[in-house]
Design an enzyme around this catalytic site. Sequence first.
Site, PDB file in Angstrom:
ATOM      1  CE  LYS A  57      -3.618  10.236 -24.522  1.00  0.00           C
ATOM      2  NZ  LYS A  57      -4.467  10.278 -23.328  1.00  0.00           N
ATOM      3  NE  ARG A  94     -11.457  14.806 -30.208  1.00  0.00           N
ATOM      4  CZ  ARG A  94     -11.362  14.388 -28.949  1.00  0.00           C
ATOM      5  NH1 ARG A  94     -10.206  14.091 -28.415  1.00  0.00           N
ATOM      6  NH2 ARG A  94     -12.426  14.271 -28.200  1.00  0.00           N
ATOM      7  CG  PHE A 144     -16.188  14.177 -27.072  1.00  0.00           C
ATOM      8  CD1 PHE A 144     -16.025  15.325 -26.314  1.00  0.00           C
ATOM      9  CD2 PHE A 144     -15.335  13.116 -26.866  1.00  0.00           C
ATOM     10  CE1 PHE A 144     -15.020  15.399 -25.354  1.00  0.00           C
ATOM     11  CE2 PHE A 144     -14.327  13.184 -25.920  1.00  0.00           C
ATOM     12  CZ  PHE A 144     -14.174  14.333 -25.152  1.00  0.00           C
ATOM     13  CE1 TYR A 149      -4.046   2.007   0.374  1.00  0.00           C
ATOM     14  CE2 TYR A 149      -2.543   3.440   1.595  1.00  0.00           C
ATOM     15  CZ  TYR A 149      -3.743   3.238   0.928  1.00  0.00           C
ATOM     16  OH  TYR A 149      -4.631   4.268   0.807  1.00  0.00           O
ATOM     17  CG  PHE A 171      -7.023  17.442 -24.550  1.00  0.00           C
ATOM     18  CD1 PHE A 171      -7.158  16.919 -25.823  1.00  0.00           C
ATOM     19  CD2 PHE A 171      -7.380  16.657 -23.472  1.00  0.00           C
ATOM     20  CE1 PHE A 171      -7.629  15.620 -26.017  1.00  0.00           C
ATOM     21  CE2 PHE A 171      -7.859  15.367 -23.661  1.00  0.00           C
ATOM     22  CZ  PHE A 171      -7.971  14.844 -24.937  1.00  0.00           C
ATOM     23  CB  THR A 172     -11.875  17.275 -24.280  1.00  0.00           C
ATOM     24  OG1 THR A 172     -11.002  16.145 -24.123  1.00  0.00           O
ATOM     25  CG2 THR A 172     -12.176  17.455 -25.760  1.00  0.00           C
ATOM     26  CG  ASP A 228      -1.198  17.881 -21.897  1.00  0.00           C
ATOM     27  OD1 ASP A 228      -0.570  16.808 -21.757  1.00  0.00           O
ATOM     28  OD2 ASP A 228      -2.403  17.920 -22.186  1.00  0.00           O
TER      29      ASP A 228
HETATM   30  N1  F0G Z   1      -3.877  15.870 -22.638  1.00  0.00           N
HETATM   31  C1  F0G Z   1      -3.873  15.456 -23.908  1.00  0.00           C
HETATM   32  C2  F0G Z   1      -3.131  16.247 -24.935  1.00  0.00           C
HETATM   33  C3  F0G Z   1      -4.555  14.296 -24.278  1.00  0.00           C
HETATM   34  O1  F0G Z   1      -4.539  13.911 -25.532  1.00  0.00           O
HETATM   35  C4  F0G Z   1      -5.251  13.569 -23.275  1.00  0.00           C
HETATM   36  C5  F0G Z   1      -6.021  12.381 -23.620  1.00  0.00           C
HETATM   37  C6  F0G Z   1      -5.225  14.040 -21.960  1.00  0.00           C
HETATM   38  C7  F0G Z   1      -4.522  15.190 -21.680  1.00  0.00           C
HETATM   39  C8  F0G Z   1      -5.965  13.349 -20.851  1.00  0.00           C
HETATM   40  O2  F0G Z   1      -5.323  12.185 -20.488  1.00  0.00           O
HETATM   41  O3  F0G Z   1      -6.973  10.389 -21.053  1.00  0.00           O
HETATM   42  O4  F0G Z   1      -5.035   9.951 -19.562  1.00  0.00           O
HETATM   43  O5  F0G Z   1      -6.916  11.328 -18.773  1.00  0.00           O
HETATM   44  N2  F0G Z   1      -6.323  12.079 -24.792  1.00  0.00           N
HETATM   45  C9  F0G Z   1      -7.003  10.903 -25.245  1.00  0.00           C
HETATM   46  C10 F0G Z   1      -7.163  10.985 -26.739  1.00  0.00           C
HETATM   47  C11 F0G Z   1      -8.264  10.600 -24.552  1.00  0.00           C
HETATM   48  O6  F0G Z   1      -7.811  10.087 -27.303  1.00  0.00           O
HETATM   49  O7  F0G Z   1      -6.648  11.905 -27.370  1.00  0.00           O
HETATM   50  P1  F0G Z   1      -6.122  10.905 -19.942  1.00  0.00           P
END
Ligand code: F0G
Length: 461
Positions: free
Chosen positions: A262, A386, A453, A76, A128-129, A219
């Site tokens: 990624k 997108r 989305f 843990y 980014f979303t 990021d």
């Molecule tokens: N920042 C970027 C540039 C991303 O592309 C993503 C995720 C995140 C942050 C968030 O990271 O998913 O680990 O919480 N992108 C995915 C995509 C979902 O399909 O582009 P996460």
Amino acid sequence: MENSNKRSWAEPYKIKVVEPLKMTTREERNKALEEAGFNTFLLKSDDVYIDLLTDSGTNAMSDNQWAGMMLGDEAYAGSKNFYHLEDAVKKYYGYKYLVPTHQGRGAEHIISQILIKPGTYVPGNMYFTTTRLHQELAGGKFVDVIIDDAHNPASLHPFKGNVDLEKLDALVKKVGAKSIPYITIGVTVNMAGGQPVAMANLKDVRAYCLKQGIRVVLDATRAVENAYFIKTREKGYENKSIEEILLEMCSYSDACTMSGKKDCLTNIGGFLALNEWDVFEEARNMVVVYEGLHTYGGLAGRDMEAMARGIAEAVQWDHIRARIGQVEYVGDKLKSLSVPIVLPIGGHAVFLDAKTFLPHLKQTEFPAQTLAAELYLESGIRSMERGIVSAGRNSETGDHFYPKLELVRLTFPRRVYTQAHCDVTVEAVNEVFNRRNSIKGLKMVYEPKYLRFFQARFERL
Ligand code: F0G
């Protein structure tokens, strides 16, 4: 290395384990598509042939990473895998302190809650979303300060992710530097088409922000891919290693958020890495509430080990060259068929320009959503919208955001598909392109409140 540079990028690995792919009929796909409300996020993976939805968590791990999984220390507190991960982040990214999180948005949540006060502004090089939503939920207002070229799919600017310092300065003059807790710089910029930021730009932004007392938060989700573009496009970096470039990029920031799913070649994981003790201390307190103890942050020990090993593999030249080489291979082929794509070709994906592909559709008929659905129907290949659906609504006016870019992303998981899969993908896109004039748009029939989305549903017009 020198020799291999002259030859093609052939996959720098051989296949040890295979996962069978399933083919479907057009009839089956039509049914699956209707059941999924024409949203590729709602398709069952079992109904997908080649899955280009995302490069997130879909990577193939190496034998070395799988071996590391067996060495998971599931204590843990104080798992040795945490310390391996901490060493890897220090060595390759250069930050002093590490807070592991279950994935990137966990890190975004924590940094946003700590640094953003209601009524402040958070500039960024396109949104980014999840990043923008966490900033908004913390009471901040996102302001786009990316260069104009980023919004033009045909512009050949080699660093379309660059921050426009004049836009940043205009914001500072308007609201005051004290109302700007930090700037987020995405390297690369996902929503602009996987476009990189130049080292010179990072340096300039850093110098400007130091003067103003504004923090820089990277990021770093695809920072290794950004380093590849700096090496291959920016003067003075051609003889530097990816490792050296990555460290220099991070040195122009105070912290980074990371989706390990990624660049880090894993299926789950992320982290927040920082240089300031005070902010780190608060983050280490908060992670316990939302993710898990500060030495696991929602991850199993084995996941941290896989990420530590993945980080070291990701900066290898043979790996990154083949990774981006594969994306360029698909992009070049589509370009030669006159299929409209975002140029230059990005790091993690080829982005189809749906506005040009389907010029007869209005943006409110969801051209990119439509194109992603048609590509699935044609071939079983899954891609991602997108465009206007991803952009969501303005929380003040309630209207859609109307992004200039209306794109379909063909995203390549790392080390998963072969060149033959790439060829099939190109053929399928071309078949849809050939019948583009007869394609009709969609209407939205269900819209969730957040990140619509993922779960929105559509019907054919
Ligand atoms: N920042 C970027 C540039 C991303 O592309 C993503 C995720 C995140 C942050 C968030 O990271 O998913 O680990 O919480 N992108 C995915 C995509 C979902 O399909 O582009 P996460």
